[in-house]
Write a protein that holds these residues in place. Sequence first.
Motif, short mmCIF file in Angstrom:
data_model
loop_
_atom_site.label_atom_id
_atom_site.label_comp_id
_atom_site.label_asym_id
_atom_site.label_seq_id
_atom_site.Cartn_x
_atom_site.Cartn_y
_atom_site.Cartn_z
N LYS A 174 0.81 -1.22 0.00
CA LYS A 174 0.00 0.00 0.00
C LYS A 174 0.85 1.28 0.00
N PRO A 175 1.92 1.37 0.77
CA PRO A 175 2.73 2.60 0.71
C PRO A 175 3.25 2.88 -0.70
N ALA A 176 3.63 1.83 -1.43
CA ALA A 176 4.12 2.02 -2.79
C ALA A 176 3.00 2.48 -3.71
N ARG A 177 1.81 1.90 -3.56
CA ARG A 177 0.67 2.33 -4.38
C ARG A 177 0.33 3.79 -4.12
N ASP A 178 0.29 4.16 -2.84
CA ASP A 178 -0.05 5.54 -2.49
C ASP A 178 1.00 6.51 -3.02
N ALA A 179 2.27 6.11 -2.94
CA ALA A 179 3.34 6.99 -3.42
C ALA A 179 3.22 7.22 -4.92
N GLU A 180 2.92 6.17 -5.67
CA GLU A 180 2.79 6.32 -7.12
C GLU A 180 1.59 7.20 -7.48
N THR A 181 0.50 6.99 -6.79
CA THR A 181 -0.69 7.80 -7.07
C THR A 181 -0.43 9.28 -6.78
#
Length: 235
Positions: A174-181
Motif C-alpha cells: 500500500k505505501p508504494a501504491r499511495d506513493a505512485e498515485t
Amino acid sequence: MNDRVVPAVERRRRRPTKQGVVLSEELIVATALRLIEEHGADALSVRRLGRALGADPSSLYRYFRHTDDLMLAIADELIGRTMCTWRPRGDWRADLRDLGLRMHAGALAHPRAAVLSAYRVTGRAHEIEAVEAILGVLRGAGFPDAEAVRIYHAFVDQALAFSALDSAGAALPKPARDAETSVWRTTYARLPAETHPHIAATARHLVADMGRSSYPAALDLLLDAAAARLAALAA
C-alpha cells in the motif's frame, strides 16, 4: 483438459489427510490460489502446498503432473469464477461490457494469481466455455465469423492485459501504491505552464483520473468501434 497421470475416478484419496480433509483437484486449486495471494509466486511449490493441505507432497502428483499443470488449473478456475456469475441478456454490447468488467473485477480479487495467469491459454473446461459463449454473442449479433474472431481476440486480450496491469499495481504494498498515485499531484500538477502547457492545462483532470483504472473507458472505446464495424457491415 490436460491429461493426468492418474484417471480422474482414481485420484480421490481413500482416507483423510492429517488435517481431516479428503484431497480433490478442486481443494488443491483453492488452496494454491490462497497461498499465491498470501505469499506470491514462491508459494506455488509442491512442498508448501502439501504442508498447507496436511498431505504428503508426493500425493499431489496424482492430480497434477507438475506446478505448471497446477498453474493452468488455477487460471481456468479464475475464468470459471467469472463465467458462473455472468448471464447474457441478448444485447451483445451490454453483455460483453458486463463480462469484461466482471473479468477485470475477478482479476483484482486475486491480483497475484491474475498476474501469473493472465497470459496463459489453458484449453480447459472453463476457458472453452468462455470462448464458446463470447463467440456466440458476437455471431448472434450478426458479425461474420472472421470479424467475430477478430473482435473476440481484441476483447479478451484487452481484458486480460488490463487485468494483469491493474493486478500488478494492486499487488504492490500500500505505501508504494499511495506513493505512485501521489506523483500526479506532487509532480505533474506542479509543472509550470511555461514549460509544460498541456500538462498544466489538464493537471486537475490528470489528478482526478490517473489514480483509477482506464479499463472501463478502453472497453467502451473497443465496443464503440465494434458497433461501428457492425453498422458498416450491415450497410
